[in-house]
Design a protein around this motif. Sequence first.
Motif, PDB file in Angstrom:
ATOM      1  N   VAL A   1       0.860  -1.177   0.000  1.00 64.01           N
ATOM      2  CA  VAL A   1       0.000   0.000   0.000  1.00 64.01           C
ATOM      3  C   VAL A   1       0.893   1.222   0.000  1.00 64.01           C
ATOM      4  O   VAL A   1       1.829   1.316   0.802  1.00 64.01           O
ATOM      5  N   GLN A   2       0.659   2.132  -0.926  1.00 65.87           N
ATOM      6  CA  GLN A   2       1.356   3.409  -0.951  1.00 65.87           C
ATOM      7  C   GLN A   2       0.376   4.519  -0.607  1.00 65.87           C
ATOM      8  O   GLN A   2      -0.779   4.487  -1.038  1.00 65.87           O
ATOM      9  N   VAL A   3       0.847   5.490   0.193  1.00 64.40           N
ATOM     10  CA  VAL A   3       0.046   6.647   0.581  1.00 64.40           C
ATOM     11  C   VAL A   3       0.844   7.899   0.247  1.00 64.40           C
ATOM     12  O   VAL A   3       2.038   7.990   0.574  1.00 64.40           O
ATOM     13  N   GLN A   4       0.207   8.843  -0.414  1.00 60.75           N
ATOM     14  CA  GLN A   4       0.862  10.109  -0.779  1.00 60.75           C
ATOM     15  C   GLN A   4      -0.193  11.201  -0.805  1.00 60.75           C
ATOM     16  O   GLN A   4      -1.380  10.930  -0.604  1.00 60.75           O
ATOM     17  N   SER A   5       0.239  12.443  -1.037  1.00 57.47           N
ATOM     18  CA  SER A   5      -0.720  13.555  -0.992  1.00 57.47           C
ATOM     19  C   SER A   5      -0.728  14.402  -2.252  1.00 57.47           C
ATOM     20  O   SER A   5      -1.460  15.398  -2.315  1.00 57.47           O
ATOM     21  N   THR A   6       0.059  14.047  -3.250  1.00 55.52           N
ATOM     22  CA  THR A   6       0.006  14.694  -4.558  1.00 55.52           C
ATOM     23  C   THR A   6       0.064  13.611  -5.622  1.00 55.52           C
ATOM     24  O   THR A   6       0.626  12.528  -5.403  1.00 55.52           O
ATOM     25  N   TRP A   7      -0.503  13.914  -6.798  1.00 49.84           N
ATOM     26  CA  TRP A   7      -0.594  12.936  -7.896  1.00 49.84           C
ATOM     27  C   TRP A   7      -0.711  13.745  -9.183  1.00 49.84           C
ATOM     28  O   TRP A   7      -1.725  13.738  -9.847  1.00 49.84           O
ATOM     29  N   PHE A   8       0.361  14.429  -9.505  1.00 50.73           N
ATOM     30  CA  PHE A   8       0.327  15.498 -10.502  1.00 50.73           C
ATOM     31  C   PHE A   8       0.777  15.008 -11.868  1.00 50.73           C
ATOM     32  O   PHE A   8       1.707  14.204 -11.962  1.00 50.73           O
ATOM     33  N   PRO A   9       0.160  15.493 -12.954  1.00 50.70           N
ATOM     34  CA  PRO A   9      -0.987  16.418 -13.001  1.00 50.70           C
ATOM     35  C   PRO A   9      -2.328  15.725 -13.122  1.00 50.70           C
ATOM     36  O   PRO A   9      -3.305  16.346 -13.525  1.00 50.70           O
ATOM     37  N   LEU A  10      -2.390  14.428 -12.799  1.00 52.67           N
ATOM     38  CA  LEU A  10      -3.679  13.736 -12.831  1.00 52.67           C
ATOM     39  C   LEU A  10      -4.671  14.430 -11.903  1.00 52.67           C
ATOM     40  O   LEU A  10      -5.845  14.612 -12.249  1.00 52.67           O
ATOM     41  N   ILE A  11      -4.215  14.788 -10.697  1.00 49.33           N
ATOM     42  CA  ILE A  11      -5.019  15.539  -9.737  1.00 49.33           C
ATOM     43  C   ILE A  11      -4.384  16.908  -9.532  1.00 49.33           C
ATOM     44  O   ILE A  11      -3.159  17.015  -9.356  1.00 49.33           O
ATOM     45  N   ASP A  12      -5.185  17.956  -9.577  1.00 48.84           N
ATOM     46  CA  ASP A  12      -4.630  19.300  -9.397  1.00 48.84           C
ATOM     47  C   ASP A  12      -4.016  19.432  -8.007  1.00 48.84           C
ATOM     48  O   ASP A  12      -4.413  18.754  -7.067  1.00 48.84           O
ATOM     49  N   ARG A  13      -3.038  20.284  -7.885  1.00 49.69           N
ATOM     50  CA  ARG A  13      -2.342  20.455  -6.604  1.00 49.69           C
ATOM     51  C   ARG A  13      -3.274  21.103  -5.570  1.00 49.69           C
ATOM     52  O   ARG A  13      -3.888  22.124  -5.844  1.00 49.69           O
ATOM     53  N   ASN A  14      -3.338  20.484  -4.424  1.00 54.28           N
ATOM     54  CA  ASN A  14      -4.077  21.056  -3.301  1.00 54.28           C
ATOM     55  C   ASN A  14      -3.156  22.067  -2.615  1.00 54.28           C
ATOM     56  O   ASN A  14      -2.011  21.738  -2.281  1.00 54.28           O
ATOM     57  N   PRO A  15      -3.614  23.304  -2.365  1.00 54.52           N
ATOM     58  CA  PRO A  15      -2.737  24.274  -1.682  1.00 54.52           C
ATOM     59  C   PRO A  15      -2.303  23.809  -0.299  1.00 54.52           C
ATOM     60  O   PRO A  15      -1.281  24.257   0.212  1.00 54.52           O
ATOM     61  N   GLN A  16      -3.104  22.916   0.310  1.00 55.16           N
ATOM     62  CA  GLN A  16      -2.888  22.408   1.670  1.00 55.16           C
ATOM     63  C   GLN A  16      -3.173  23.475   2.724  1.00 55.16           C
ATOM     64  O   GLN A  16      -2.977  23.269   3.901  1.00 55.16           O
ATOM     65  N   LYS A  17      -3.644  24.607   2.255  1.00 57.10           N
ATOM     66  CA  LYS A  17      -4.209  25.670   3.084  1.00 57.10           C
ATOM     67  C   LYS A  17      -5.607  25.911   2.533  1.00 57.10           C
ATOM     68  O   LYS A  17      -5.775  26.124   1.327  1.00 57.10           O
TER      69      LYS A  17
ATOM     70  N   VAL B   1      -8.740  27.365   1.111  1.00 60.45           N
ATOM     71  CA  VAL B   1      -9.157  28.606   0.443  1.00 60.45           C
ATOM     72  C   VAL B   1     -10.561  28.352  -0.100  1.00 60.45           C
ATOM     73  O   VAL B   1     -10.925  27.207  -0.393  1.00 60.45           O
ATOM     74  N   PRO B   2     -11.369  29.401  -0.225  1.00 57.39           N
ATOM     75  CA  PRO B   2     -12.745  29.186  -0.713  1.00 57.39           C
ATOM     76  C   PRO B   2     -12.799  28.491  -2.069  1.00 57.39           C
ATOM     77  O   PRO B   2     -13.671  27.662  -2.312  1.00 57.39           O
ATOM     78  N   SER B   3     -11.854  28.814  -2.954  1.00 59.32           N
ATOM     79  CA  SER B   3     -11.813  28.189  -4.269  1.00 59.32           C
ATOM     80  C   SER B   3     -10.358  27.958  -4.668  1.00 59.32           C
ATOM     81  O   SER B   3      -9.574  28.909  -4.731  1.00 59.32           O
ATOM     82  N   ILE B   4     -10.004  26.710  -4.933  1.00 60.48           N
ATOM     83  CA  ILE B   4      -8.633  26.400  -5.354  1.00 60.48           C
ATOM     84  C   ILE B   4      -8.316  27.079  -6.677  1.00 60.48           C
ATOM     85  O   ILE B   4      -7.171  27.449  -6.949  1.00 60.48           O
ATOM     86  N   TYR B   5      -9.336  27.264  -7.523  1.00 62.65           N
ATOM     87  CA  TYR B   5      -9.113  27.929  -8.814  1.00 62.65           C
ATOM     88  C   TYR B   5      -8.576  29.347  -8.643  1.00 62.65           C
ATOM     89  O   TYR B   5      -7.932  29.889  -9.539  1.00 62.65           O
ATOM     90  N   ARG B   6      -8.857  29.950  -7.495  1.00 62.36           N
ATOM     91  CA  ARG B   6      -8.422  31.326  -7.256  1.00 62.36           C
ATOM     92  C   ARG B   6      -7.275  31.400  -6.252  1.00 62.36           C
ATOM     93  O   ARG B   6      -6.949  32.487  -5.767  1.00 62.36           O
ATOM     94  N   ALA B   7      -6.660  30.258  -5.940  1.00 62.86           N
ATOM     95  CA  ALA B   7      -5.548  30.251  -4.984  1.00 62.86           C
ATOM     96  C   ALA B   7      -4.353  30.989  -5.567  1.00 62.86           C
ATOM     97  O   ALA B   7      -4.072  30.922  -6.774  1.00 62.86           O
ATOM     98  N   THR B   8      -3.648  31.724  -4.699  1.00 61.25           N
ATOM     99  CA  THR B   8      -2.439  32.433  -5.115  1.00 61.25           C
ATOM    100  C   THR B   8      -1.221  31.582  -4.772  1.00 61.25           C
ATOM    101  O   THR B   8      -1.314  30.583  -4.044  1.00 61.25           O
ATOM    102  N   ALA B   9      -0.064  31.972  -5.266  1.00 56.20           N
ATOM    103  CA  ALA B   9       1.163  31.229  -4.991  1.00 56.20           C
ATOM    104  C   ALA B   9       1.424  31.126  -3.498  1.00 56.20           C
ATOM    105  O   ALA B   9       1.926  30.102  -3.010  1.00 56.20           O
ATOM    106  N   ALA B  10       1.081  32.169  -2.744  1.00 56.67           N
ATOM    107  CA  ALA B  10       1.316  32.170  -1.299  1.00 56.67           C
ATOM    108  C   ALA B  10       0.423  31.178  -0.563  1.00 56.67           C
ATOM    109  O   ALA B  10       0.720  30.797   0.575  1.00 56.67           O
TER     110      ALA B  10
END
Length: 314
Positions: free
Chosen positions: A262-278, A280-289
């Motif tokens: 069993v492997q566990v990870q938290s990113t799977w790019f670019p199949l799944i978009d990057r989660n900011p891990q903070k 935000v109301p909308s990931i589409y509008r997340a800033t670099a910070a």
Amino acid sequence: MVAGPWYHGEWQRPRGDSLGAIPFGGHPTSLEFRENIEAPFFAFYLHGRGAKPAWQATTFQSGSNAWRTYDTWPPKAAHATNLYLHANGTLSFDAPKGGYREYVSDPANPVPYRQRPISPTYPAGDWRTWEVADQRFVDHRPDVLSFVSAPLDHDVTVTGPLAAELFASTSGTDADFIVKLIDVYPDSVQPNAWDAEAGPAPGEFARSLNGYQLPIAMEVRRGRYLASYEHPAPLAANTPIKWTVPLRDHDHVFLKGHRLMVQVQSTWFPLIDRNPQKFVPSIYRATAADYVRATQRVFCTAAMPSHIVLPIVP
């Protein structure tokens, strides 16, 4: 329902006797499907010839490389059995005694979903076969946890719906957890030689599978939607919670001598978009910070026993 071992549309190809590096024991599965399943089905329902199919589901069972029919799906003989993750990196059917494992997930350095360099999706190259690609290319990344069983002393057949039940926390306020169930081949599947001048020997398929890590089931769960898909909410930082990760339906035999991983990870790019891990109301509008590193913990205790639910058929 019919499930074959194909990429999208491969059922109409001439043979379908392999997928990527994985052979199907000489079965031309696409041809067998058309001749033995599809043609009789339409002969009965469109022309009134032959017998009505008696099965509810027919699958090509990977591992054993055999067609199976089932009166009901999932089959009644399947028994939900927990395969536990342990803090020492092992997998077993014994309940865990304590501890956790952790890793740092960095959105700036995401885990790729296939080996670099990633070829263009179209025209189709390894895109068609990435779901059976050898997972050793991420096995030793510091942001991927691997849990491995001892070599099996008997065949283990799993038929029906699989799921992961993780107890995990994040230092952020949003997170993804990707879970992979993998069939690890022995280091010496078959000792065929490969002459560099003559090319691959007839058994080269087997040679290439030495130590192969074949993914059987893979899926992602996004934290903001754990409570509701309609109303996303932040996670409480550093607070363990239960993550149910559906791994869909499968029919596979882990053969004697193979190991489960069993492997566990938290990113799977670019199949799944990057989660900011903070959050935000909308990931589409997340800033670099908004994109931050986060420490993820997977717990393996008696009170929080992370595990995979396997529908094992005796």
